[in-house]
Design a protein around this motif. Structure first.
Motif, PDB file in Angstrom:
ATOM      1  N   ALA A  40       0.849  -1.188   0.000  1.00 51.92           N
ATOM      2  CA  ALA A  40       0.000   0.000   0.000  1.00 51.92           C
ATOM      3  C   ALA A  40       0.884   1.237   0.000  1.00 51.92           C
ATOM      4  CB  ALA A  40      -0.922   0.007   1.216  1.00 51.92           C
ATOM      5  N   SER A  41       0.398   2.278  -0.668  1.00 51.88           N
ATOM      6  CA  SER A  41       1.126   3.548  -0.691  1.00 51.88           C
ATOM      7  C   SER A  41       0.165   4.695  -0.426  1.00 51.88           C
ATOM      8  CB  SER A  41       1.847   3.762  -2.037  1.00 51.88           C
ATOM      9  OG  SER A  41       0.929   3.830  -3.105  1.00 51.88           O
ATOM     10  N   PRO A  42       0.328   5.397   0.690  1.00 51.01           N
ATOM     11  CA  PRO A  42      -0.513   6.566   0.946  1.00 51.01           C
ATOM     12  C   PRO A  42      -0.344   7.599  -0.158  1.00 51.01           C
ATOM     13  CG  PRO A  42       0.755   5.985   2.907  1.00 51.01           C
ATOM     14  CD  PRO A  42       1.292   5.157   1.770  1.00 51.01           C
ATOM     15  N   TYR A  43      -1.415   8.275  -0.453  1.00 51.43           N
ATOM     16  CA  TYR A  43      -1.398   9.413  -1.366  1.00 51.43           C
ATOM     17  C   TYR A  43      -1.404  10.673  -0.494  1.00 51.43           C
ATOM     18  CZ  TYR A  43      -2.927  12.766  -4.888  1.00 51.43           C
ATOM     19  OH  TYR A  43      -3.016  13.839  -5.730  1.00 51.43           O
ATOM     20  N   THR A  44      -0.376  11.490  -0.551  1.00 55.32           N
ATOM     21  CA  THR A  44       0.820  11.452  -1.351  1.00 55.32           C
ATOM     22  C   THR A  44       1.958  12.003  -0.506  1.00 55.32           C
ATOM     23  OG1 THR A  44       1.771  12.189  -3.518  1.00 55.32           O
ATOM     24  CG2 THR A  44       0.334  13.715  -2.345  1.00 55.32           C
ATOM     25  N   PHE A  45       3.205  11.905  -0.937  1.00 51.05           N
ATOM     26  CA  PHE A  45       4.314  12.368  -0.104  1.00 51.05           C
ATOM     27  C   PHE A  45       4.287  13.875   0.104  1.00 51.05           C
ATOM     28  CE2 PHE A  45       8.727  13.837   0.467  1.00 51.05           C
ATOM     29  CZ  PHE A  45       9.032  13.171   1.641  1.00 51.05           C
ATOM     30  N   ILE A  46       4.147  14.627  -0.980  1.00 49.23           N
ATOM     31  CA  ILE A  46       4.257  16.084  -0.888  1.00 49.23           C
ATOM     32  C   ILE A  46       3.370  16.748  -1.933  1.00 49.23           C
ATOM     33  CG2 ILE A  46       6.238  16.272  -2.464  1.00 49.23           C
ATOM     34  CD1 ILE A  46       7.392  18.367  -0.461  1.00 49.23           C
ATOM     35  N   SER A  47       2.797  17.909  -1.584  1.00 46.41           N
ATOM     36  CA  SER A  47       1.931  18.673  -2.498  1.00 46.41           C
ATOM     37  C   SER A  47       2.361  20.134  -2.504  1.00 46.41           C
ATOM     38  CB  SER A  47       0.466  18.556  -2.066  1.00 46.41           C
ATOM     39  OG  SER A  47       0.011  17.232  -2.122  1.00 46.41           O
ATOM     40  N   PRO A  48       3.389  20.482  -3.279  1.00 45.83           N
ATOM     41  CA  PRO A  48       3.858  21.868  -3.298  1.00 45.83           C
ATOM     42  C   PRO A  48       2.818  22.871  -3.778  1.00 45.83           C
ATOM     43  CG  PRO A  48       5.516  20.396  -4.222  1.00 45.83           C
ATOM     44  CD  PRO A  48       4.259  19.604  -4.084  1.00 45.83           C
ATOM     45  N   ASP A  49       1.779  22.399  -4.459  1.00 40.94           N
ATOM     46  CA  ASP A  49       0.743  23.312  -4.940  1.00 40.94           C
ATOM     47  C   ASP A  49      -0.309  23.619  -3.873  1.00 40.94           C
ATOM     48  OD1 ASP A  49      -0.168  20.691  -5.002  1.00 40.94           O
ATOM     49  OD2 ASP A  49      -1.408  20.970  -6.781  1.00 40.94           O
ATOM     50  N   ALA A  50      -0.142  23.071  -2.677  1.00 42.91           N
ATOM     51  CA  ALA A  50      -1.065  23.343  -1.567  1.00 42.91           C
ATOM     52  C   ALA A  50      -0.251  23.731  -0.337  1.00 42.91           C
ATOM     53  CB  ALA A  50      -1.939  22.130  -1.283  1.00 42.91           C
ATOM     54  N   PRO A  51       0.267  24.959  -0.293  1.00 44.04           N
ATOM     55  CA  PRO A  51       1.197  25.349   0.773  1.00 44.04           C
ATOM     56  C   PRO A  51       0.523  25.490   2.141  1.00 44.04           C
ATOM     57  CG  PRO A  51       0.632  27.230  -0.592  1.00 44.04           C
ATOM     58  CD  PRO A  51       0.046  26.036  -1.273  1.00 44.04           C
ATOM     59  N   HIS A  52       1.340  25.267   3.157  1.00 44.20           N
ATOM     60  CA  HIS A  52       0.912  25.450   4.548  1.00 44.20           C
ATOM     61  C   HIS A  52       1.152  26.904   4.948  1.00 44.20           C
ATOM     62  CE1 HIS A  52       0.223  24.849   8.731  1.00 44.20           C
ATOM     63  NE2 HIS A  52       1.495  24.829   9.096  1.00 44.20           N
ATOM     64  N   ARG A  53       0.127  27.504   5.550  1.00 42.00           N
ATOM     65  CA  ARG A  53       0.242  28.882   6.059  1.00 42.00           C
ATOM     66  C   ARG A  53      -0.141  28.848   7.535  1.00 42.00           C
ATOM     67  NH1 ARG A  53      -2.152  29.386   0.747  1.00 42.00           N
ATOM     68  NH2 ARG A  53      -0.688  30.434  -0.670  1.00 42.00           N
ATOM     69  N   PRO A  54       0.825  28.584   8.407  1.00 39.37           N
ATOM     70  CA  PRO A  54       0.529  28.316   9.815  1.00 39.37           C
ATOM     71  C   PRO A  54      -0.119  29.477  10.553  1.00 39.37           C
ATOM     72  CG  PRO A  54       2.892  28.574   9.473  1.00 39.37           C
ATOM     73  CD  PRO A  54       2.274  28.491   8.116  1.00 39.37           C
ATOM     74  N   HIS A  55       0.106  30.705  10.086  1.00 38.71           N
ATOM     75  CA  HIS A  55      -0.437  31.875  10.775  1.00 38.71           C
ATOM     76  C   HIS A  55      -1.574  32.534   9.987  1.00 38.71           C
ATOM     77  CE1 HIS A  55       2.885  31.331  13.468  1.00 38.71           C
ATOM     78  NE2 HIS A  55       3.757  31.521  12.493  1.00 38.71           N
ATOM     79  N   ASP A  56      -2.104  31.782   9.020  1.00 39.55           N
ATOM     80  CA  ASP A  56      -3.176  32.323   8.174  1.00 39.55           C
ATOM     81  C   ASP A  56      -4.169  31.199   7.886  1.00 39.55           C
ATOM     82  OD1 ASP A  56      -4.733  33.777   6.443  1.00 39.55           O
ATOM     83  OD2 ASP A  56      -3.218  33.943   4.856  1.00 39.55           O
ATOM     84  N   ARG A  57      -4.928  30.789   8.891  1.00 37.36           N
ATOM     85  CA  ARG A  57      -5.790  29.621   8.788  1.00 37.36           C
ATOM     86  C   ARG A  57      -6.741  29.649   7.591  1.00 37.36           C
ATOM     87  NH1 ARG A  57     -10.023  27.083   8.591  1.00 37.36           N
ATOM     88  NH2 ARG A  57     -11.008  29.087   8.160  1.00 37.36           N
ATOM     89  N   PRO A  58      -7.396  30.795   7.266  1.00 36.69           N
ATOM     90  CA  PRO A  58      -8.311  30.786   6.124  1.00 36.69           C
ATOM     91  C   PRO A  58      -7.643  30.435   4.794  1.00 36.69           C
ATOM     92  CG  PRO A  58      -8.694  32.709   7.495  1.00 36.69           C
ATOM     93  CD  PRO A  58      -7.412  32.092   7.962  1.00 36.69           C
ATOM     94  N   HIS A  59      -6.320  30.614   4.733  1.00 37.48           N
ATOM     95  CA  HIS A  59      -5.609  30.353   3.483  1.00 37.48           C
ATOM     96  C   HIS A  59      -4.591  29.212   3.623  1.00 37.48           C
ATOM     97  CE1 HIS A  59      -6.833  34.701   3.332  1.00 37.48           C
ATOM     98  NE2 HIS A  59      -7.448  34.192   2.268  1.00 37.48           N
ATOM     99  N   ASP A  60      -4.773  28.387   4.630  1.00 34.40           N
ATOM    100  CA  ASP A  60      -3.890  27.241   4.848  1.00 34.40           C
ATOM    101  C   ASP A  60      -4.333  26.097   3.940  1.00 34.40           C
ATOM    102  OD1 ASP A  60      -2.144  25.354   5.743  1.00 34.40           O
ATOM    103  OD2 ASP A  60      -3.085  25.096   7.723  1.00 34.40           O
ATOM    104  N   GLU A  61      -3.895  26.139   2.696  1.00 37.05           N
ATOM    105  CA  GLU A  61      -4.335  25.162   1.700  1.00 37.05           C
ATOM    106  C   GLU A  61      -3.900  23.744   2.030  1.00 37.05           C
ATOM    107  OE1 GLU A  61      -4.209  26.511  -2.547  1.00 37.05           O
ATOM    108  OE2 GLU A  61      -3.183  28.251  -1.676  1.00 37.05           O
TER     109      GLU A  61
END
Length: 372
Positions: free
Chosen positions: A309-330
């Motif tokens: 089995a392989s979880p989807y997925t390792f990394i998604s650079p097109d969905a960045p983390h914004r730790p101090h901006d919850r509404p835009h934490d893709e």
């Protein structure tokens, strides 16, 4: 014929957005206390309408991530997928050099069937060269979810037009399955003519009726949610009748409370109606839920005696983390095991660094225990 709702089909879109190890022989009927293949899906880029899910691509970055998959995630397999042939082969090469088993899956979005066949031929030729050169197994995945991604099976020039057609419920499913199987058979012919290793396909298990007799491995994109493990066993039982190894090419959930139950629809929480994507306030970031779900499903697949089995997925650079901006934490709507922080937030081609989520640590611990 009961109409199939839009959610059933978009569940498969979330997967964009599906063997044996060297020296190991496994059958679908053989019970095992561990997964022979402990992997992760790895996106090399691509997408519909000229979009690229990895707008920034550097081989040096890719090699660092493949190294982390082997050394930090403790995986022994990587499921490489994407639209660019060169990226696929470069990534597969790096993975083999790290000592990983590799599956290679070309993905096409709305490309004509002849173009898909030619792309598969190129990948198959290169995959065979890699298979002969390295002392690790290389598996060829001929594609995934053709009924949705490939023109000429379901009416519609684009993915979304095909989804719209299917949601109306006014179709002859037997005829659609006939066209689907005919195209799959052509893809298998191309694969067999250019590649001597094992082949499989990433099936939309709730839609496509695959003739698994022409494949070596039953390959599934599996995003179902059941509170009771026995219900997974019941749903997956029908794939055992082929007497072949079963490989889960994709599974997982996003990173918010309630994501596990939404499964492959988790990405759909994002509101794209404005100038920038927004996460509505009712959704709460929850890395623990994602971690618990992945660990639970790995346990399910182990108990089922599946090949891997392989979880989807390792990394998604097109969905960045914004730790101090919850509404835009893709990243909340991402299936990835890693959260990405860009140097220039608004530029998808900007350099980035990644940090492991709780799901990364959960999968790593599971794999480390099974590999000991």
């Amino acid at each position: 014929m009961t109409a199939i709702n839009r959610a059933q089909f978009l569940r498969r879109a979330a997967a964009l957005g599906l063997i044996t190890t060297a020296g190991i022989t496994t059958t679908a009927a053989a019970a095992s206390p561990r997964l022979a293949l402990r992997g992760v899906a790895y996106d090399t880029g691509g997408g519909p309408a000229e979009e690229d899910s990895r707008a920034r691509w550097r081989n040096s970055t890719m090699r660092g991530e493949i190294h982390a998959i082997r050394r930090r995630l403790h995986a022994n397999w990587v499921s490489v997928y994407g639209s660019d042939v060169r990226r696929l082969i470069d990534t597969a090469t790096a993975a083999l050099e790290e000592g990983l088993v590799v599956s290679i899956q070309p993905r096409s979005f709305d490309e004509p069937q002849e173009a898909e066949l030619e792309k598969l031929r190129k990948v198959a030729v290169e995959a065979e060269r890699l298979r002969r050169r390295h002392d690790r197994e290389v598996i060829l995945v001929v594609g995934c979810e053709f009924m949705l991604f490939t023109p000429g099976i379901v009416p519609g020039a684009t993915f979304f037009e095909r989804v719209e057609y299917l949601t109306k419920g006014e179709y002859d499913m037997a005829e659609l399955q006939r066209k689907f199987r005919a195209f799959v058979a052509r893809m298998v012919d191309v694969a067999r003519s250019n590649f001597d290793g094992r082949i499989t396909y990433g099936a939309a298990s709730d839609l496509e009726q695959v003739d698994w007799s022409i494949f070596d491995i039953v390959g599934l994109d599996y995003y179902s949610y059941h509170a009771n493990r026995a219900d997974h066993t019941k749903e997956l039982a029908r794939f055992r009748r082929w007497g072949k190894p079963i490989l889960i090419l994709e599974f997982g959930c996003c990173t918010f409370t309630g994501a596990a139950e939404l499964g492959g629809m988790g990405w759909d929480i994002v509101d794209y109606s404005g100038d920038v994507p927004v996460i509505p306030p009712k959704y709460v970031r929850n890395e623990q839920e994602q971690a618990d779900h992945l660990a639970n499903m790995l346990g399910v697949f182990t108990d089922e005696g599946f090949l891997g089995a392989s979880p989807y997925t390792f990394i998604s650079p097109d969905a960045p983390h914004r730790p101090h901006d919850r509404p835009h934490d893709e990243d909340m709507a991402a299936f990835s095991l890693c959260k990405v922080l860009r140097m220039q937030d608004g530029d998808p081609a900007s350099p980035y660094h990644w940090l492991p989520k709780k799901s990364f640590h959960a999968v790593s611990a599971f794999y480390r225990h099974q590999g000991s």
